[in-house]
Write an enzyme that holds these catalytic residues in place. Structure first.
Site, mmCIF file in Angstrom:
data_model
loop_
_atom_site.group_PDB
_atom_site.id
_atom_site.type_symbol
_atom_site.label_atom_id
_atom_site.label_comp_id
_atom_site.label_asym_id
_atom_site.label_seq_id
_atom_site.Cartn_x
_atom_site.Cartn_y
_atom_site.Cartn_z
ATOM 1 C CB CYS A 1 -6.821 -7.484 2.948
ATOM 2 S SG CYS A 1 -5.297 -6.535 3.075
ATOM 3 C CE LYS B 1 -6.181 -9.444 -8.093
ATOM 4 N NZ LYS B 1 -6.802 -8.136 -7.790
ATOM 5 C CB ALA C 1 -7.809 -4.821 -6.091
ATOM 6 C CE LYS D 1 -9.622 -1.805 3.049
ATOM 7 N NZ LYS D 1 -9.470 -1.984 1.646
ATOM 8 C CB VAL E 1 -0.968 -0.001 1.206
ATOM 9 C CG1 VAL E 1 -1.611 1.356 1.414
ATOM 10 C CG2 VAL E 1 -2.039 -1.041 0.981
ATOM 11 N NE ARG F 1 -8.061 -21.208 -16.733
ATOM 12 C CZ ARG F 1 -7.824 -21.411 -18.021
ATOM 13 N NH1 ARG F 1 -7.587 -20.409 -18.813
ATOM 14 N NH2 ARG F 1 -7.845 -22.620 -18.518
ATOM 15 C CG ASP G 1 9.311 -0.624 5.651
ATOM 16 O OD1 ASP G 1 8.256 -0.766 5.032
ATOM 17 O OD2 ASP G 1 9.673 -1.420 6.553
HETATM 18 P P1 NAD Z 1 3.041 -4.791 4.002
HETATM 19 O O1 NAD Z 1 3.362 -5.821 4.993
HETATM 20 O O2 NAD Z 1 3.322 -5.043 2.551
HETATM 21 O O3 NAD Z 1 3.797 -3.432 4.377
HETATM 22 C C1 NAD Z 1 3.853 -2.896 5.664
HETATM 23 C C2 NAD Z 1 5.254 -2.337 5.899
HETATM 24 O O4 NAD Z 1 5.266 -1.601 7.117
HETATM 25 C C3 NAD Z 1 6.343 -3.408 6.026
HETATM 26 O O5 NAD Z 1 7.329 -3.214 5.027
HETATM 27 C C4 NAD Z 1 6.903 -3.201 7.439
HETATM 28 O O6 NAD Z 1 8.291 -3.416 7.534
HETATM 29 C C5 NAD Z 1 6.558 -1.748 7.695
HETATM 30 N N1 NAD Z 1 6.508 -1.388 9.113
HETATM 31 C C6 NAD Z 1 5.839 -2.006 10.109
HETATM 32 N N2 NAD Z 1 5.999 -1.343 11.259
HETATM 33 C C7 NAD Z 1 6.783 -0.270 11.008
HETATM 34 C C8 NAD Z 1 7.281 0.796 11.796
HETATM 35 N N3 NAD Z 1 6.973 0.912 13.091
HETATM 36 N N4 NAD Z 1 8.067 1.720 11.210
HETATM 37 C C9 NAD Z 1 8.381 1.628 9.898
HETATM 38 N N5 NAD Z 1 7.913 0.650 9.094
HETATM 39 C C10 NAD Z 1 7.122 -0.295 9.641
HETATM 40 O O7 NAD Z 1 1.499 -4.447 4.184
HETATM 41 P P2 NAD Z 1 0.484 -3.887 3.084
HETATM 42 O O8 NAD Z 1 -0.019 -4.995 2.242
HETATM 43 O O9 NAD Z 1 1.082 -2.686 2.439
HETATM 44 O O10 NAD Z 1 -0.731 -3.452 4.016
HETATM 45 C C11 NAD Z 1 -0.628 -2.340 4.877
HETATM 46 C C12 NAD Z 1 -2.008 -1.997 5.398
HETATM 47 O O11 NAD Z 1 -2.860 -1.615 4.316
HETATM 48 C C13 NAD Z 1 -2.737 -3.152 6.097
HETATM 49 O O12 NAD Z 1 -3.492 -2.616 7.154
HETATM 50 C C14 NAD Z 1 -3.655 -3.687 5.024
HETATM 51 O O13 NAD Z 1 -4.806 -4.291 5.559
HETATM 52 C C15 NAD Z 1 -4.035 -2.428 4.284
HETATM 53 N N6 NAD Z 1 -4.411 -2.628 2.880
HETATM 54 C C16 NAD Z 1 -3.678 -3.480 2.083
HETATM 55 C C17 NAD Z 1 -4.008 -3.615 0.734
HETATM 56 C C18 NAD Z 1 -3.231 -4.525 -0.164
HETATM 57 O O14 NAD Z 1 -3.629 -4.670 -1.315
HETATM 58 N N7 NAD Z 1 -2.146 -5.149 0.267
HETATM 59 C C19 NAD Z 1 -5.055 -2.853 0.194
HETATM 60 C C20 NAD Z 1 -5.755 -1.994 1.035
HETATM 61 C C21 NAD Z 1 -5.429 -1.880 2.370
HETATM 62 C C1 UGA Z 2 -9.149 -6.637 -2.041
HETATM 63 C C2 UGA Z 2 -10.208 -5.604 -2.403
HETATM 64 O O1 UGA Z 2 -10.681 -5.892 -3.721
HETATM 65 C C3 UGA Z 2 -9.636 -4.188 -2.356
HETATM 66 O O2 UGA Z 2 -10.677 -3.249 -2.607
HETATM 67 C C4 UGA Z 2 -9.039 -3.939 -0.975
HETATM 68 O O3 UGA Z 2 -8.452 -2.658 -0.929
HETATM 69 C C5 UGA Z 2 -7.991 -5.000 -0.685
HETATM 70 O O4 UGA Z 2 -8.605 -6.314 -0.768
HETATM 71 C C6 UGA Z 2 -7.420 -4.894 0.690
HETATM 72 O O5 UGA Z 2 -8.008 -4.329 1.570
HETATM 73 O O6 UGA Z 2 -6.329 -5.475 0.816
HETATM 74 P P1 UGA Z 2 -7.124 -7.779 -3.293
HETATM 75 O O7 UGA Z 2 -7.193 -8.746 -2.175
HETATM 76 O O8 UGA Z 2 -5.819 -7.170 -3.618
HETATM 77 O O9 UGA Z 2 -8.125 -6.578 -3.031
HETATM 78 O O10 UGA Z 2 -7.645 -8.467 -4.642
HETATM 79 P P2 UGA Z 2 -9.113 -8.912 -5.143
HETATM 80 O O11 UGA Z 2 -9.218 -8.593 -6.573
HETATM 81 O O12 UGA Z 2 -10.169 -8.397 -4.270
HETATM 82 O O13 UGA Z 2 -9.045 -10.491 -5.016
HETATM 83 C C7 UGA Z 2 -9.020 -11.113 -3.753
HETATM 84 C C8 UGA Z 2 -9.188 -12.612 -3.924
HETATM 85 O O14 UGA Z 2 -10.510 -12.923 -4.352
HETATM 86 C C9 UGA Z 2 -8.246 -13.238 -4.964
HETATM 87 O O15 UGA Z 2 -7.761 -14.454 -4.465
HETATM 88 C C10 UGA Z 2 -9.150 -13.455 -6.156
HETATM 89 O O16 UGA Z 2 -8.725 -14.507 -6.982
HETATM 90 C C11 UGA Z 2 -10.470 -13.774 -5.475
HETATM 91 N N1 UGA Z 2 -11.659 -13.521 -6.320
HETATM 92 C C12 UGA Z 2 -11.928 -12.267 -6.737
HETATM 93 C C13 UGA Z 2 -12.507 -14.573 -6.635
HETATM 94 O O17 UGA Z 2 -12.268 -15.715 -6.224
HETATM 95 N N2 UGA Z 2 -13.614 -14.320 -7.397
HETATM 96 C C14 UGA Z 2 -13.919 -13.079 -7.843
HETATM 97 O O18 UGA Z 2 -14.963 -12.923 -8.525
HETATM 98 C C15 UGA Z 2 -13.057 -12.021 -7.508
#
Ligand code: NAD
Ligand code: UGA
Length: 448
Positions: free
Chosen positions: A276, A339, A164, A220, A14, A435, A35
């Site tokens: 997530c 995915k 996503a 969220k 993110v 799929r 980080d």
């Molecule tokens: P991530 O694990 O990829 O990244 C988090 C980073 O934060 C890591 O690199 C870690 O080393 C760093 N970190 C942790 N504590 C720290 C600190 N005290 N100081 C400095 N760095 C620190 O996680 P992510 O996938 O980017 O997700 C982050 C948040 O966003 C989560 O709450 C997740 O639910 C949310 N989110 C994720 C997605 C997604 O697609 N991955 C989408 C929407 C929301």
């Molecule tokens: C999901 C949400 O789509 C984002 O809006 C959100 O920000 C994010 O989680 C988050 O909070 O981390 P993401 O997990 O990256 O995003 O990807 P998605 O496209 O949502 O797919 C999630 C999983 O569902 C995958 O394993 C995908 O293959 C599966 N999926 C998706 C299905 O099995 N069927 C579908 O119709 C769609």
């Protein structure tokens, strides 16, 4: 107030992409992503083809802004000190110990950030929750900042991220909505406006939604829960399709053509993965229980239970096809990412399905176009109990290319929807297709 410097704590899936896009769209703002993980920061500063996050279009955005107004650094304190606005984009995994273990979100990383900000900040800051957090977390953050902070004033906003993986850059360029939750006080509303002004550089104002902090935090969790619920709904129906001769793809199409339902997120699969959906729903379930809403908790918990059922069902289908024992059978696992178009394998169904096949005796040949051999073995080490055994080395190989597949494979399980797999020809091999055609997924592409 016009922001000149932004700091983002957390350079993950993110923090990296969101800040790269802010930097691209706001060339007058210096954006520093920090980080504690030095390896990650080195990779963000390294060659564009080995950035720590793989996302289509991300390398181009980083190339345009890095070194201009986008910086990646391990100097957390310095970046906090100089910024007027601080995003917290750290991980919030499911707790593994203590109260709420296995359900509640582990807020220790967020709390550590808040403590760090309080310790370092000498000037006023707008602190933004970018991580996904339980409703009312802002209260805790405020408590820490006010208790441990010195002379500075802190305004806390919730600005959850909806991108996503695999489509992150497009999602950030054209967000369905940007959600900002802030305090209804005058200073709270000023902070909200300051953040709105940043997004207005590329997001139309109709798409920027403001709410109170609690609604934003909860929206969220609720959005992810509702998306996952659709997948579990369609996956549950795929089981019924297989019993009755109905076709799940035809069902999805028929259901999705009702404009009140819509066609998206109705694709049956081997189960949803990713870092997530599961953690956020477990967190929602925990919150509902905490507030004494057991029926509501159970309703959402069912989404996870069906997802687990679907993964087990898919693996069992392969095992049953071979009479309950896979000893000596070579199964190709195509796809490890949760995915397509990401190198992320967190909570990928492939991990669980491969484990079940392995434990039923199979020899596995694994290939994913973007997940590295090291990551695959790390996942196996982390999730499977069989890690480190001799057997594991003998019966699992991770391939560098799909061309290395053994010609005598007994079956192929396609577990990630990578485009590249769609054109492969597996003549005379049984393909278990993840799929979304589970009801007709056992088929032979026989040419002769
Ligand atoms: P991530 O694990 O990829 O990244 C988090 C980073 O934060 C890591 O690199 C870690 O080393 C760093 N970190 C942790 N504590 C720290 C600190 N005290 N100081 C400095 N760095 C620190 O996680 P992510 O996938 O980017 O997700 C982050 C948040 O966003 C989560 O709450 C997740 O639910 C949310 N989110 C994720 C997605 C997604 O697609 N991955 C989408 C929407 C929301
Ligand atoms: C999901 C949400 O789509 C984002 O809006 C959100 O920000 C994010 O989680 C988050 O909070 O981390 P993401 O997990 O990256 O995003 O990807 P998605 O496209 O949502 O797919 C999630 C999983 O569902 C995958 O394993 C995908 O293959 C599966 N999926 C998706 C299905 O099995 N069927 C579908 O119709 C769609």
């Amino acid at each position: 107030m016009k922001i000149k410097k932004i700091c983002c704590i957390g350079a993950g899936y993110v923090g990296g992409p969101t800040m790269a896009v802010i930097a691209l769209k706001c060339p007058d703002i210096k954006v520093t992503v920090v980080d504690l993980n030095e390896e990650r920061i080195v990779a963000w500063n390294g060659p564009l083809d080995t950035l720590p996050v793989y996302e289509p279009g991300l390398a181009e955005v980083v190339a345009a802004a890095r070194g201009r107004n986008l910086f990646f650094s391990i100097e957390v304190d310095r970046a906090i000190e100089e910024a007027e606005m601080i995003f917290m984009a750290v991980n919030t995994p499911t707790k593994t110990e203590g109260e709420g273990a296995g359900m509640a979100a582990d807020l220790s990383y967020v709390e550590a950030c808040a403590k760090n900000i309080a310790k370092v900040a000498k000037t006023n800051k707008i602190v933004i929750e970018k991580s996904t957090l339980p409703v009312r977390t802002a209260e805790k953050i405020k408590e820490i900042l006010d208790r441990e902070g010195k002379e500075a004033h802190f305004e806390i906003l919730s600005n959850p991220e909806f991108l996503a993986e695999g489509t992150a850059i497009q999602d950030l360029f054209k967000s369905d909505r940007v959600l900002i939750g802030g305090d209804e006080t005058e200073s709270g509303q000023k902070a909200v406006q300051t953040l709105i002004d940043i997004y207005l550089n590329w997001i139309p104002k109709e798409q920027i939604l403001t709410t109170n902090v609690w609604s934003s935090e909860l929206s969220k969790l609720a959005s992810n829960a509702m998306l996952a619920q659709r997948i579990s709904s369609i996956n549950s129906l795929s089981a019924l399709c297989e019993k009755t001769g109905a076709d799940i793809d035809e069902l999805s199409k028929a259901i999705g053509m009702d404009h009140r339902i819509g066609p998206k997120f109705l694709k049956a699969s081997v189960g949803f993965g990713g870092s997530c959906f599961q953690k956020d729903i477990l967190n929602l379930v925990y919150l509902c229980r905490y507030y004494g809403l057991d029926e509501v908790a159970e309703y959402w918990h069912q989404v996870i239970k069906i997802n687990d059922y679907q993964k087990v069902r898919f693996a069992q289908k392969i095992i049953d096809h071979f009479g309950g024992d896979l000893t000596g059978k070579i199964i190709a696992i195509l796809g490890w990412a949760f995915k397509a178009n990401t190198n992320d394998s967190r909570e990928s169904p492939a991990i669980y399905i491969a484990e079940k096949l392995f434990k039923a005796g199979a020899i596995l040949e694994i290939f994913d176009p973007m997940v590295s051999k090291e990551s695959i073995f790390k996942d196996i080490d982390f999730y499977w109990e069989a890690s480190g055994t001799e057997d594991l080395k003998l019966r699992i190989s991770v391939l560098d290319s799909v061309n290395e597949l053994d010609l005598s494979i007994d079956a192929v399980a396609i577990l990630t929807e990578w485009e590249a797999f769609k054109s492969l020809d597996f003549s005379k091999t049984i393909v278990f297709d993840g799929r979304g055609i589970l009801s007709s997924s056992i088929y032979s592409i026989g040419k002769g």
